[in-house]
Design a protein around this motif. Structure first.
Motif, PDB file in Angstrom:
ATOM      1  N   GLY A  18       0.810  -1.219   0.000  1.00 42.30           N
ATOM      2  CA  GLY A  18       0.000   0.000   0.000  1.00 42.30           C
ATOM      3  C   GLY A  18       0.840   1.265   0.000  1.00 42.30           C
ATOM      4  O   GLY A  18       0.569   2.208  -0.760  1.00 42.30           O
ATOM      5  N   ALA A  88      -4.229  -2.667   5.141  1.00 40.41           N
ATOM      6  CA  ALA A  88      -4.920  -1.822   4.153  1.00 40.41           C
ATOM      7  C   ALA A  88      -5.532  -0.597   4.823  1.00 40.41           C
ATOM      8  O   ALA A  88      -5.456   0.522   4.287  1.00 40.41           O
ATOM      9  N   LEU A  92      -4.371   3.204   4.012  1.00 38.34           N
ATOM     10  CA  LEU A  92      -5.365   4.181   3.542  1.00 38.34           C
ATOM     11  C   LEU A  92      -5.406   5.400   4.453  1.00 38.34           C
ATOM     12  O   LEU A  92      -5.545   6.535   3.982  1.00 38.34           O
ATOM     13  N   GLY A  98      -7.599   5.822  -1.538  1.00 37.32           N
ATOM     14  CA  GLY A  98      -7.208   4.621  -2.249  1.00 37.32           C
ATOM     15  C   GLY A  98      -6.917   4.905  -3.706  1.00 37.32           C
ATOM     16  O   GLY A  98      -6.873   6.059  -4.150  1.00 37.32           O
ATOM     17  N   MET A 173      -7.789  -1.340  -0.794  1.00 38.96           N
ATOM     18  CA  MET A 173      -7.032  -0.147  -1.172  1.00 38.96           C
ATOM     19  C   MET A 173      -7.324   0.322  -2.588  1.00 38.96           C
ATOM     20  O   MET A 173      -6.767   1.319  -3.048  1.00 38.96           O
TER      21      MET A 173
END
Length: 206
Positions: A18, A88, A92, A98, A173
């Motif tokens: 991420g 995730a 975020l 996202g 995400m």
């Protein structure tokens, strides 16, 4: 403790995905390096406790190979997916938003995910579980480098997940679409199981 280690390892793998992929990400071409290295160091950190799977497809392969009980495999899956979800959410929160999921060709993505999930599980079984490679010092880098190679080779086709936990984290995400989840899961679990079949055929004594 094994289950906690699986949660932590999956967390750091998906969290790294991420942080380097969501915008602002790292410069072009560097994301696979970071992701592969994150997996390698987590395998080195937790391999002696849990086996360092951090991937439900790897856990399936190790189960099919005969080195993980069915009950433990299921709990590993829960821990890995929980780690992916938490990662995730943290990514975020830190990034603020996202991604917009790219459009993948399902057939090509399926093939790409099957091929490199097979490669990943094949490397895990041979480098980390075979009697001939017991107590080696390189298996973490072998596993992490496999993910790096796969991300470079087919990341543009499938996103380079090779891992149901990464796929779930990526879904939250915005890196993957829900419509393609089934194809990804089938490809990843099939790749892991196929790797276990090859390993068992090559190592009948184990």
């Amino acid at each position: 403790m094994r289950y906690l280690y699986e949660l932590i390892g999956a967390f750091f793998l998906v969290f790294t995905v991420g942080m380097v992929v969501l915008q602002p990400g790292v410069p072009d071409g560097f994301a696979p390096l970071a992701i592969g290295a994150a997996l390698a160091v987590m395998v080195f950190a937790g391999g002696h406790i849990s086996g360092g799977h951090y991937n439900p497809a790897v856990s399936l392969a190790v189960f099919a190979r005969g080195r993980l009980a069915a009950k433990d495999m299921v709990i590993y899956w829960v821990a890995q997916l929980a780690g992916a979800f938490i990662a995730a959410m943290v990514a975020l929160f830190l990034k603020g938003k996202g991604a917009t999921p790219p459009a993948f060709d399902t057939t090509r993505a399926f093939i790409a995910e099957f091929v490199f999930t097979f490669a990943l599980c094949y490397v895990v079984l041979n480098a980390a579980t075979a009697k001939a490679t017991e107590r080696n010092s390189y298996y973490g880098w072998a596993i992490g480098t496999t993910v790096m190679v796969g991300a470079y080779a087919v990341g543009g086709i499938s996103g380079g997940a090779f891992n149901p936990a990464v796929t779930v984290g990526g879904l939250f995400m915005g890196l993957f679409t829900g419509s393609g989840l089934l194809a990804y899961f089938v490809a990843q679990f099939a790749g892991g199981y196929a790797a276990a079949l090859v390993f068992r055929a090559a190592h009948p004594g184990e």
